[in-house]
Enzyme design. Structure first.
Site, PDB file in Angstrom:
ATOM      1  N   TYR A  74     -79.464 -15.731 -15.031  1.00 53.65           N
ATOM      2  CA  TYR A  74     -77.945 -15.636 -15.145  1.00 53.65           C
ATOM      3  C   TYR A  74     -77.746 -14.366 -14.716  1.00 53.65           C
ATOM      4  O   TYR A  74     -79.246 -13.052 -14.985  1.00 53.65           O
ATOM      5  CB  TYR A  74     -77.926 -16.057 -16.190  1.00 53.65           C
ATOM      6  CG  TYR A  74     -77.811 -14.974 -17.246  1.00 53.65           C
ATOM      7  CD1 TYR A  74     -76.867 -14.224 -17.640  1.00 53.65           C
ATOM      8  CD2 TYR A  74     -78.703 -15.460 -18.072  1.00 53.65           C
ATOM      9  CE1 TYR A  74     -77.487 -13.890 -18.741  1.00 53.65           C
ATOM     10  CE2 TYR A  74     -79.043 -15.437 -19.564  1.00 53.65           C
ATOM     11  CZ  TYR A  74     -78.169 -14.270 -19.640  1.00 53.65           C
ATOM     12  OH  TYR A  74     -78.460 -13.673 -21.125  1.00 53.65           O
ATOM     13  N   CYS A  75     -76.852 -13.439 -14.239  1.00 53.00           N
ATOM     14  CA  CYS A  75     -76.672 -12.152 -14.107  1.00 53.00           C
ATOM     15  C   CYS A  75     -75.277 -12.022 -14.627  1.00 53.00           C
ATOM     16  O   CYS A  75     -74.443 -13.170 -14.494  1.00 53.00           O
ATOM     17  CB  CYS A  75     -77.402 -11.849 -12.850  1.00 53.00           C
ATOM     18  SG  CYS A  75     -76.612 -12.414 -11.545  1.00 53.00           S
ATOM     19  N   THR A  76     -74.905 -11.483 -14.152  1.00 52.91           N
ATOM     20  CA  THR A  76     -73.710 -10.489 -13.830  1.00 52.91           C
ATOM     21  C   THR A  76     -72.163 -11.749 -13.311  1.00 52.91           C
ATOM     22  O   THR A  76     -71.136 -12.385 -13.633  1.00 52.91           O
ATOM     23  CB  THR A  76     -73.228  -9.382 -13.876  1.00 52.91           C
ATOM     24  OG1 THR A  76     -73.340  -8.588 -14.448  1.00 52.91           O
ATOM     25  CG2 THR A  76     -71.599  -8.935 -14.129  1.00 52.91           C
ATOM     26  N   ILE A 114     -72.128 -14.783 -15.036  1.00 48.18           N
ATOM     27  CA  ILE A 114     -70.959 -14.181 -16.113  1.00 48.18           C
ATOM     28  C   ILE A 114     -69.726 -14.902 -15.852  1.00 48.18           C
ATOM     29  O   ILE A 114     -68.568 -15.336 -16.901  1.00 48.18           O
ATOM     30  CB  ILE A 114     -71.244 -13.680 -17.595  1.00 48.18           C
ATOM     31  CG1 ILE A 114     -72.536 -13.383 -16.926  1.00 48.18           C
ATOM     32  CG2 ILE A 114     -70.763 -13.786 -18.013  1.00 48.18           C
ATOM     33  CD1 ILE A 114     -73.610 -12.144 -18.218  1.00 48.18           C
TER      34      ILE A 114
END
Length: 348
Positions: free
Chosen positions: A202-204, A231
């Protein structure tokens, strides 16, 4: 009579831009998008977008390369429909997913900057190290939560250490890097021996996961998955569907907001006094510009600076500051590096 060409860059100073945005009478929508796509002439595409979006009073930071586009920006609410229609003018942008900010004060960006780069996301890797058409499986928030409950799953935070510090998914592994270009080899090393495990990335907003998942698949990892929309979209999905949030704290964002709150948990502390805090700031001394966590009390006491030294320098006459800058340049000390930030900044 010659037609006057539009100015293809911002020509105003920060103070003027801040005043202008403070006086706006309309709301803004902060949004991000990315797409890996073969752009034949990035410079022409860049100039066309700038001309079109400056007219719509769009402000933000956009990178364009032969490999695609990576953009974060804000759009005046009254111009939203015109903006979305402008995306349809280009095959590169048709039906591109838009990630709208979770928290938005309308002041995320002060100006419009569109730059042509070698890559839309600097990864420090050779192009043969991955294939962005061969990425991991995209997961919804519901699917993500389900797989997180599996004890054999490994959750990997593809972001930098200062992002992870103020908010992350419970139990996530972090490469503890300062930049994305350091991430891929570190993540590979941390996952060594787990090539057959289910990997959740996961990342932004999703763009870093695209390259990371492609890299891991290229390196032989079999079951690679990534959080669709990052996210930002996860927060929207859990709110809409009434799901449990497995993300705690703030989501760091690369604009004037510095972060958007996902849960009420404060999981980090002020780097100067140690009190619970998750507000990032840049040192008021511009030649330092260190990124660190500072509570409101320390911000007032240290006047927005990371140390007594910087607090002293900003009070010196400009001529003295210029001499200090010249000495730092001679010693090769100029250039902001987040890695220079200590784990905790103590009072002098």
């Amino acid at each position: 009579m010659k037609t006057k060409k539009p100015t293809l860059f911002n020509k105003y100073g920060r103070e003027e831009l801040e005043k202008e945005i403070q006086n706006e009478s309309f709301k803004r929508i902060t949004v991000s998008l990315y797409r890996y796509v073969d752009i034949k002439n990035p410079q022409i595409f860049r100039d066309e977008l700038f001309t079109k979006w400056i007219e719509l009073n769009v402000r933000g930071r956009i990178y364009i390369a032969h490999e695609g586009i990576n953009a974060q920006f804000s759009v005046p609410e009254p111009n939203w429909e015109k903006f979305t229609r402008s995306l349809e003018d280009y095959d590169y942008l048709k039906d591109v997913p838009l990630k709208i900010a979770v928290e938005d004060d309308g002041k995320s960006f002060l100006k419009l900057t569109i730059k042509v780069r070698k890559k839309i996301l600097a990864d420090g890797m050779d192009d043969n190290s991955y294939d962005t058409s061969n990425v991991g499986k995209h997961l919804t928030a519901s699917e993500w939560n389900k797989y997180m409950d599996d004890p054999n799953t490994i959750v990997v935070d593809v972001r930098n250490h200062y992002e992870h510090e103020i908010g992350h998914f419970k139990g996530a592994l972090c490469a503890e890097s300062d930049t994305f270009r350091e991430d891929l080899p570190k993540i590979k090393e941390k996952l060594k021996g787990n090539e057959d495990k289910k990997i959740l990335l996961y990342c932004t907003g999703g763009i870093r996961c695209e390259k990371t998942s492609a890299f891991l698949r290229h390196e032989g990892f079999q079951d690679v998955n990534q959080l669709h929309g990052g996210i930002i979209d996860y927060a929207r999905q859990i709110d809409k569907e009434g799901l449990e949030s497995k993300f705690i704290g703030k989501n760091f964002v690369f604009d004037e907001r510095r972060g958007e709150r996902i849960s009420d948990d404060i999981i980090s502390s002020c780097h100067q006094c140690g009190e619970p805090c998750d507000d990032h700031t840049n040192c008021e001394y511009l030649d330092c510009n260190m990124l660190f966590i500072q509570c409101s009390n320390c911000k007032e006491e240290h006047e927005g600076c990371c140390s007594e030294e910087c607090k002293t320098i900003i009070k010196l006459p400009i001529e003295e500051q210029q001499k200090i800058r010249a000495e730092r340049e001679k010693k090769g000390l100029m250039g902001y590096k987040k890695s220079l930030r200590p784990k905790k900044i103590t009072k002098n």
